[in-house]
Enzyme design. Structure first.
Site, mmCIF file in Angstrom:
data_model
loop_
_atom_site.group_PDB
_atom_site.id
_atom_site.type_symbol
_atom_site.label_atom_id
_atom_site.label_comp_id
_atom_site.label_asym_id
_atom_site.label_seq_id
_atom_site.Cartn_x
_atom_site.Cartn_y
_atom_site.Cartn_z
ATOM 1 N N ARG A 108 70.140 59.290 71.836
ATOM 2 C CA ARG A 108 70.495 57.985 71.266
ATOM 3 C C ARG A 108 71.862 57.562 71.791
ATOM 4 O O ARG A 108 72.535 58.335 72.456
ATOM 5 C CB ARG A 108 70.495 58.045 69.732
ATOM 6 C CG ARG A 108 71.459 59.074 69.167
ATOM 7 C CD ARG A 108 71.417 59.104 67.643
ATOM 8 N NE ARG A 108 72.226 60.212 67.140
ATOM 9 C CZ ARG A 108 72.337 60.530 65.870
ATOM 10 N NH1 ARG A 108 71.697 59.844 64.948
ATOM 11 N NH2 ARG A 108 73.089 61.538 65.486
ATOM 12 N N CYS A 112 75.766 50.867 76.975
ATOM 13 C CA CYS A 112 77.175 50.568 77.248
ATOM 14 C C CYS A 112 77.552 49.289 76.498
ATOM 15 O O CYS A 112 76.866 48.272 76.632
ATOM 16 C CB CYS A 112 77.358 50.378 78.758
ATOM 17 S SG CYS A 112 78.997 49.796 79.200
ATOM 18 N N GLU A 147 76.671 54.437 63.554
ATOM 19 C CA GLU A 147 77.791 55.283 63.996
ATOM 20 C C GLU A 147 78.271 54.937 65.401
ATOM 21 O O GLU A 147 78.087 55.708 66.354
ATOM 22 C CB GLU A 147 77.406 56.763 63.920
ATOM 23 C CG GLU A 147 77.294 57.271 62.506
ATOM 24 C CD GLU A 147 77.214 58.797 62.421
ATOM 25 O OE1 GLU A 147 76.866 59.447 63.419
ATOM 26 O OE2 GLU A 147 77.497 59.327 61.340
ATOM 27 N N GLU A 318 75.832 58.247 54.402
ATOM 28 C CA GLU A 318 75.109 59.503 54.566
ATOM 29 C C GLU A 318 75.931 60.609 53.916
ATOM 30 O O GLU A 318 77.071 60.844 54.302
ATOM 31 C CB GLU A 318 74.924 59.835 56.052
ATOM 32 C CG GLU A 318 74.147 58.788 56.819
ATOM 33 C CD GLU A 318 74.020 59.113 58.305
ATOM 34 O OE1 GLU A 318 74.321 60.254 58.703
ATOM 35 O OE2 GLU A 318 73.642 58.212 59.064
ATOM 36 N N TRP A 326 74.200 70.244 63.423
ATOM 37 C CA TRP A 326 74.980 69.914 64.621
ATOM 38 C C TRP A 326 76.308 70.654 64.767
ATOM 39 O O TRP A 326 76.964 70.519 65.794
ATOM 40 C CB TRP A 326 75.219 68.408 64.688
ATOM 41 C CG TRP A 326 75.656 67.781 63.387
ATOM 42 C CD1 TRP A 326 74.851 67.120 62.512
ATOM 43 C CD2 TRP A 326 76.972 67.757 62.809
ATOM 44 N NE1 TRP A 326 75.579 66.666 61.425
ATOM 45 C CE2 TRP A 326 76.890 67.040 61.597
ATOM 46 C CE3 TRP A 326 78.224 68.247 63.203
ATOM 47 C CZ2 TRP A 326 77.996 66.823 60.773
ATOM 48 C CZ3 TRP A 326 79.324 68.031 62.388
ATOM 49 C CH2 TRP A 326 79.202 67.324 61.182
ATOM 50 N N GLU A 366 66.573 67.027 64.784
ATOM 51 C CA GLU A 366 67.227 67.386 63.524
ATOM 52 C C GLU A 366 66.308 68.169 62.581
ATOM 53 O O GLU A 366 66.451 68.110 61.359
ATOM 54 C CB GLU A 366 67.774 66.113 62.872
ATOM 55 C CG GLU A 366 68.899 65.532 63.720
ATOM 56 C CD GLU A 366 69.543 64.270 63.157
ATOM 57 O OE1 GLU A 366 69.037 63.725 62.160
ATOM 58 O OE2 GLU A 366 70.551 63.842 63.739
ATOM 59 N N HIS A 369 67.988 70.169 59.919
ATOM 60 C CA HIS A 369 68.902 69.440 59.026
ATOM 61 C C HIS A 369 68.247 69.272 57.659
ATOM 62 O O HIS A 369 67.167 68.690 57.549
ATOM 63 C CB HIS A 369 69.198 68.073 59.631
ATOM 64 C CG HIS A 369 70.351 67.356 59.012
ATOM 65 N ND1 HIS A 369 70.387 66.981 57.695
ATOM 66 C CD2 HIS A 369 71.529 66.951 59.539
ATOM 67 C CE1 HIS A 369 71.529 66.365 57.443
ATOM 68 N NE2 HIS A 369 72.243 66.344 58.547
HETATM 69 C C1 GAL Z 1 74.820 61.209 61.543
HETATM 70 C C2 GAL Z 1 73.797 60.187 61.986
HETATM 71 C C3 GAL Z 1 72.421 60.478 61.433
HETATM 72 C C4 GAL Z 1 72.105 61.934 61.562
HETATM 73 C C5 GAL Z 1 73.138 62.731 60.842
HETATM 74 C C6 GAL Z 1 72.898 64.216 60.853
HETATM 75 O O1 GAL Z 1 75.790 61.359 62.505
HETATM 76 O O2 GAL Z 1 74.181 58.887 61.627
HETATM 77 O O3 GAL Z 1 71.479 59.700 62.115
HETATM 78 O O4 GAL Z 1 72.055 62.259 62.912
HETATM 79 O O5 GAL Z 1 74.381 62.508 61.441
HETATM 80 O O6 GAL Z 1 73.905 64.910 60.171
#
Ligand code: GAL
Length: 655
Positions: A108, A112, A147, A318, A326, A366, A369
């Site tokens: 993602r 630019c 973001e 979030e 990550w 993810e 996650h």
């Molecule tokens: C954020 C992002 C989400 C998801 C999340 C995972 O940076 O906006 O789409 O990737 O992290 O922690």
């Protein structure tokens, strides 16, 4: 579209699940007390699977399904993920990294900000979506993109960026001679004859010209601002009365968040306390102690910074619900932390907390996650914590707004870029310094606001400025005309707007407030301490030392007389970065002198106040006690009590 306060919500991706799950999902969301759902921000290839062929039926149905449960929708524009067909049709929309490599499709944020074609395509998809959903009753807010800057994407070294940067330079400097002068191009034969000769400051043999780099960083930030405004202009026109939001990140400074926020109604940010603790350069002891809680000042720092960006209006887009995917290490939060983080956000003035995400995805990037639900739909630990958080809000009935704090910290994105460009010392990290000073203040139980260097200083008793290399024009006059006390750190006033040493040396115009001149400076290795004593305590400076000429007697000095702390009237200047003991003494002295009530808290405890309520949070792994001076014994708690176990909090009325 009135904005309700203290709501809970969740991020949901209907396009990732069979549609026969949606109704049940929506019902469960409502049942546990959620009232908002954020959707759509990565859905471009589902909305427009082929050029100009739109598939709305699924999104109509998804929104209606949520609305049937009285869930309101924050709809994301899907521009963080341009689809494959768009990339193939217009490969010039792709960004290039510092090494000149194309940032390819398959994750993602590959676009630019400077690409005129991508701006055109952005306007097209945003307009089309806003026409369809702009007046939908359930859509109460929009999130632009997702973001900005994530994965190091603010600064692109593409041809489009180069062309736009040349135009930026032309606008800014008017003549090429002015640019040559401003950047000091007599050095190393860098003279340019025309703006068309200007390249981006990458791929040079050694360090590029810092003025050139800083100009490029400023330009890149402005590109984010204008790209966001492209979207907000459309949304304001086609979806009046809805809040326009964006979700910022933690410890991220590559664009000026104050500037972007000017075009938003409220600011959001994505709070991942455990992930950030793991990836940020915290001391090992902190990483160990707070492994499952996050650093006690980490979330609060961003709450306060983004509250400032949002001019008082902000929310969490979030919220970490469990292990993320990550960081280098991805521990699970202590039981109770998700609930605590939620309450803490409200204590700092949040309007809404959205958990990321509803159900853990069993596929793709993810899949490790956590969500509120496991991939099979069974409740994950955060499911129940979200439910508890909803009960907390209900039992508090109302969480009051956050008043102006007595203490403010000046934060400057421009300063962050300037120091990043030429740090002059490997241990000088501006955001980390600001964080350390914020943390020192918070240890004394005070609430802190962030302000810009261009703000009015009159509302504050104490203004703390860890460093501000470039002083804006009216800065000194605004300090002089206020009644606040000021604490300045080293390197303040040490550069001109165009990244040169001031003609009369540092601290430049600050000399009008405190009569001293920095004759030379040293940067110091991590292990080096400049020792001194202050009120009988062993203190030390670290990282940096400004040597000054002045008639003032230092308040603290090295044995050989080199001053570490000077003061004139309402203004203090530190020539070094204080170690923990020194910083504590300096903050305590300034708070007390400014008449700000303060008390050194137990190390893991933090306090935050709204107009009427005080919240106390235990970030430690052990039980802690709220000091009597803050919460009188026998007082009536709205939640919790005097003694706080790990991952718990208390709330009481202080009026
Ligand atoms: C954020 C992002 C989400 C998801 C999340 C995972 O940076 O906006 O789409 O990737 O992290 O922690």
């Amino acid at each position: 579209m009135k904005n309700k306060k203290s709501e809970l919500g969740v991020c949901y991706y209907p396009e990732q699940w069979p549609d026969n799950l949606w109704a049940d999902d929506a019902k469960k969301m409502a049942d546990i007390g959620l009232s908002r759902v954020r959707i759509g921000e990565f859905a471009w290839s589902f909305i427009e699977p082929e050029p100009e062929q739109f598939e709305w039926a699924w999104l109509d149905r998804a929104i209606d399904t949520l609305a049937e449960q009285n869930l309101s929708v924050i709809l994301g524009t899907p521009t963080a993920t341009p689809p494959k067909w768009l990339v193939d049709a217009y490969p010039e929309i792709l960004a290039r990294d510092r090494d000149g490599r194309v940032r390819g499709f398959g994750s993602r944020r590959h676009y630019c900000f400077s690409s005129p074609v991508y701006r055109r395509e952005t306007a097209r998809i945003v307009e089309t979506m806003a026409e369809r959903y702009g007046a939908h009753d359930a859509v109460v807010a929009w999130q632009t993109d997702n973001e900005y800057g994530c994965h190091d994407t603010v600064r692109s070294y593409s041809e489009a960026a180069r062309d736009a940067f040349r135009e930026y330079a032309r606008q800014r400097y008017s003549t090429i001679d002015a640019l040559n002068e401003a950047w000091g191009c007599s050095f190393w034969s860098q003279r340019y004859r025309d703006f068309s000769e200007i390249e981006l400051p990458n791929l040079t043999v050694t360090e590029p010209n810092p003025a050139h780099v800083l100009a490029f960083f400023r330009f890149s930030s402005d590109q984010v601002v204008s790209y966001n405004k492209l979207q907000t202009d459309i949304l304001r026109r086609l979806s009046p009365g809805r809040d326009l939001l964006h979700n910022f990140m933690g410890f991220f400074f590559d664009f000026d968040h104050f500037d972007v926020s000017e075009d938003l109604d409220a600011v959001g940010w994505d709070s991942y306390p455990l992930g950030f603790l793991d990836v940020a350069p915290f001391p090992y002891a902190d990483k160990e102690r707070y492994l499952r809680q996050g650093h006690p000042d980490l979330a609060a720092f961003h709450h306060d910074l983004y509250r400032a960006c949002g001019r008082g209006r902000w929310q969490i887009h979030e919220q970490q619900p469990g292990p993320v995917n990550w960081a280098e290490h991805n521990p699970a939060p202590l039981n109770g932390m998700v609930r605590l983080w939620t309450a803490e956000a409200f204590a700092h003035g949040a309007e809404c907390v959205n958990y990321f995400r509803w159900r853990q995805a069993p596929f793709a990037q993810e899949q490790m996650h956590a969500g509120l639900e496991r991939p099979n739909g069974s409740p994950a630990p955060a499911f129940n914590e979200a439910k508890e958080a909803a009960k907390d809000i209900a039992s508090l009935k109302k969480i009051d707004p956050k008043p102006t704090s007595p203490v403010a910290i000046i934060f400057s994105y421009d300063a962050a870029w300037l120091f990043e460009t030429q740090p002059q010392g490997g241990t000088w990290r501006y955001p980390a310094i600001v964080f350390e000073w914020y943390s020192a203040l918070r240890r004394f139980g005070v609430d802190v606001d962030f302000i810009r260097d261009t703000d009015d200083f009159n509302s504050y008793h104490l203004i703390v400025c860890p460093s501000l290399p470039i002083l804006p024009d009216s800065f000194v006059a605004r300090c002089a005309n206020s009644t606040a006390k000021f604490l300045f750190g080293p390197r303040t006033g040490s550069k001109t707007r165009e990244y040169q040493v001031p003609p009369d040396l540092a601290p430049g115009a600050l000399r009008e407030l405190i009569p001293l001149t920095v004759t030379h400076s040293e940067s110091l290795p991590e292990w080096r301490r400049e020792n001194a004593t202050l009120h009988g305590a062993e203190i030390a400076g670290k990282t940096w030392l400004d040597h000054v000429e002045t008639e003032l007697a230092p308040i603290a000095a090295r044995d050989d007389g080199a001053g570490l702390w000077f003061r004139e009237g309402r203004v203090s200047y530190l020539t070094t970065l204080p170690d923990e003991v020194f910083l504590g003494l300096v903050m305590h002295a300034h708070l007390t002198d400014a008449g700000v009530a303060n008390l050194l808290l137990p190390p893991d405890l933090r306090i935050a106040r709204t107009e009427t309520q005080t919240f106390a949070f235990n970030y430690g792994p052990d039980q802690t006690e709220i000091p009597e001076e803050i919460a009188p014994r026998g007082g009536v708690y709205e939640l919790g009590g005097d003694r706080l176990g790990p991952a718990s909090f208390a709330v009481w009325n202080h009026t």
